[in-house]
Structures are given as structure tokens and as C-alpha cells.
Design an enzyme around this catalytic site. Structure first.
Site, PDB file in Angstrom:
ATOM      1  N   CYS A   1       0.828  -1.207   0.000  1.00 24.85           N
ATOM      2  CA  CYS A   1       0.000   0.000   0.000  1.00 24.85           C
ATOM      3  C   CYS A   1       0.871   1.269   0.000  1.00 24.85           C
ATOM      4  CB  CYS A   1      -0.990  -0.051   1.150  1.00 24.85           C
ATOM      5  SG  CYS A   1      -2.431   0.951   0.820  1.00 24.85           S
TER       6      CYS A   1
ATOM      7  N   HIS B   1      -3.336  -5.084   1.432  1.00 20.85           N
ATOM      8  CA  HIS B   1      -2.747  -5.455   2.728  1.00 20.85           C
ATOM      9  C   HIS B   1      -2.883  -6.961   2.957  1.00 20.85           C
ATOM     10  CE1 HIS B   1      -2.193  -1.400   4.485  1.00 20.85           C
ATOM     11  NE2 HIS B   1      -3.165  -1.090   3.655  1.00 20.85           N
TER      12      HIS B   1
ATOM     13  N   GLU C   1      -1.217  -8.675   4.947  1.00 20.77           N
ATOM     14  CA  GLU C   1      -0.955  -8.966   6.355  1.00 20.77           C
ATOM     15  C   GLU C   1      -2.210  -8.877   7.220  1.00 20.77           C
ATOM     16  OE1 GLU C   1      -0.096  -6.319   4.745  1.00 20.77           O
ATOM     17  OE2 GLU C   1      -0.596  -4.559   5.945  1.00 20.77           O
TER      18      GLU C   1
HETATM   19  N1  GLN Z   1      -3.517   6.451   0.965  1.00 22.73           N
HETATM   20  C1  GLN Z   1      -2.305   6.128   1.643  1.00 22.73           C
HETATM   21  C2  GLN Z   1      -1.111   6.910   1.116  1.00 22.73           C
HETATM   22  O1  GLN Z   1      -1.246   7.770   0.324  1.00 22.73           O
HETATM   23  C3  GLN Z   1      -1.993   4.645   1.578  1.00 22.73           C
HETATM   24  C4  GLN Z   1      -3.022   3.885   2.378  1.00 22.73           C
HETATM   25  C5  GLN Z   1      -2.485   2.635   3.023  1.00 22.73           C
HETATM   26  O2  GLN Z   1      -1.276   2.403   3.118  1.00 22.73           O
HETATM   27  N2  GLN Z   1      -3.377   1.849   3.549  1.00 22.73           N
HETATM   28  O3  GLN Z   1      -0.007   6.646   1.511  1.00 22.73           O
END
Ligand code: GLN
Length: 193
Positions: A78, A173, A175
């Protein structure tokens, strides 16, 4: 094998739980000396603009960039994927990434209604049951350069995971859904190196 988790901000605990269950020795990384002591690194989800800012403040930005370019195995989820992108769309003001993945990534790519969702993915590299993935204000891989290849897609074909050598970036994610197979792939890269 000493596995580091970049612990500037974000969901460090869940990665630690998965990696420990897989038998890795896990260390948190907040300073350049700690980075130098690990054989592989996880960049967790969180807020990529904050991770970027803290990495620069703590003097980690350049060493991290160099380590990844030099072949350090990395798993980014992410916000971690965002920080691995060579090219970023909708980044925060002045946001810089560490690079490593020949990809164009759009931050917060899913609209309001789908800020958070769960779905099964298409992941040809993994055997066994389908990959159930949790997406939270997730990025999307909009383009891949020739050095990287897609490893995970949504049912409609959009790319949410990519790999380049020992660098693995995922928009979701694993995890937090009890999925350990991506962490196993990552540990395999560390072992091979
Ligand atoms: N929207 C977040 C960002 O810009 C990422 C979201 C996440 O890691 N769950 O870093």
C-alpha cells in the site's frame, strides 16, 4: 535472516506478526545504521507522504534508495508500494519516492465509495486458495515499465501487484487478511540473495 520493517509510521505490528510466524528475526528500522544491519526490508502501509517526510528527516531516504537500487529485497504494501514507485501520480506536495519498481502508481486511486474494500485477486504465481485482499485508500499500478511484471490483478484486469527482481510491491494489505504467501515469496528472495 534479519528482516527489517521500516517503522517510521504505519502498520508495523501486523507485518511483524506474519514474519515472526514464518520464522524470521524481525527488527524495526528507523535509522541508517539499522537499515545497514538487515537482509531484507518491509515497507508497511500507512500514509506515504508521512513516511516520505520522516525518511528524509531521519537521513534514511538516500541510504534506502541506494540499498534498493543495490538489490536489497523489499516488500512494500500500500503506502509501501507508493514509496517503491519510480513514477508517482497524485503524490503529496513535493513527495519523493525511494524507487525500485519500474511502475507508474496513482495514490488514492479508488474513489470515495470504494475507499476500503475486500476482493479475491488473480495471482498466477501463487498456488492454493484464491488471494483474499484488503484495500484501504489503496493506490493502483497504472503502467508498468519493461523491468517490472504484474503479479496480482483485480478481476477486471487492473494491476495491484508487481515485481522487479527482489522488489515486490502490493497495493493491498495481505498482512491483515491472514495471507502469508507474499511474505513467503519475499523471504525466498532474501534467502536466495
Ligand atoms: N492512501 C495512503 C497513502 O497515500 C496509503 C493507504 C495505506 O497504506 N493503507 O499513503
Amino acid at each position: 535472516m534479519r528482516i527489517g520493517i521500516l517503522a517510521l509510521q504505519g502498520d508495523v505490528r501486523e507485518h511483524r506478526r506474519v514474519l515472526t510466524a514464518l520464522g524470521a528475526q524481525v527488527e524495526t528500522v528507523r535509522r541508517p545504521a539499522e537499515l545497514a544491519a538487515v537482509d531484507g526490508l518491509v515497507i508497511p502501509g500507512g500514509e506515504s507522504t508521512v513516511i516520505d517526510r520522516l525518511a528524509r528527516l531521519s537521513g534514511l531516504h538516500e541510504p534506502l534508495r541506494a540499498a534498493i537500487a543495490g538489490g536489497l529485497p523489499v516488500l512494500g504494501t500500500c503506502a509501501g508500494l507508493i514509496q517503491l514507485a519510480e513514477r508517482l501520480r497524485d503524490g503529496g506536495p513535493g513527495q519523493e519516492t525511494f524507487g525500485g519498481l519500474d511502475a507508474t502508481v496513482r495514490r488514492n486511486a479508488f474513489g470515495r465509495q470504494t475507499e476500503s474494500f475486500e476482493t479475491d485477486l488473480v495471482v498466477p504465481d501463487l498456488e492454493g486458495p484464491p488471494v483474499r485482499a484488503v484495500f484501504i485508500r489503496a493506490p493502483l499500478i497504472e503502467e508498468l515499465g519493461p523491468a517490472a511484471r504484474a503479479v496480482a490483478t483485480l478481476p477486471d484486469g487492473r494491476i495491484v501487484g508487481a515485481r522487479q527482481g527482489a522488489v515486490l510491491g502490493l497495493a493491498f494489505h495481505p498482512e491483515s487478511a491472514g495471507e502469508t504467501r507474499f511474505h513467503e515469496l519475499f523471504l525466498e528472495s532474501v534467502r536466495r540473495r
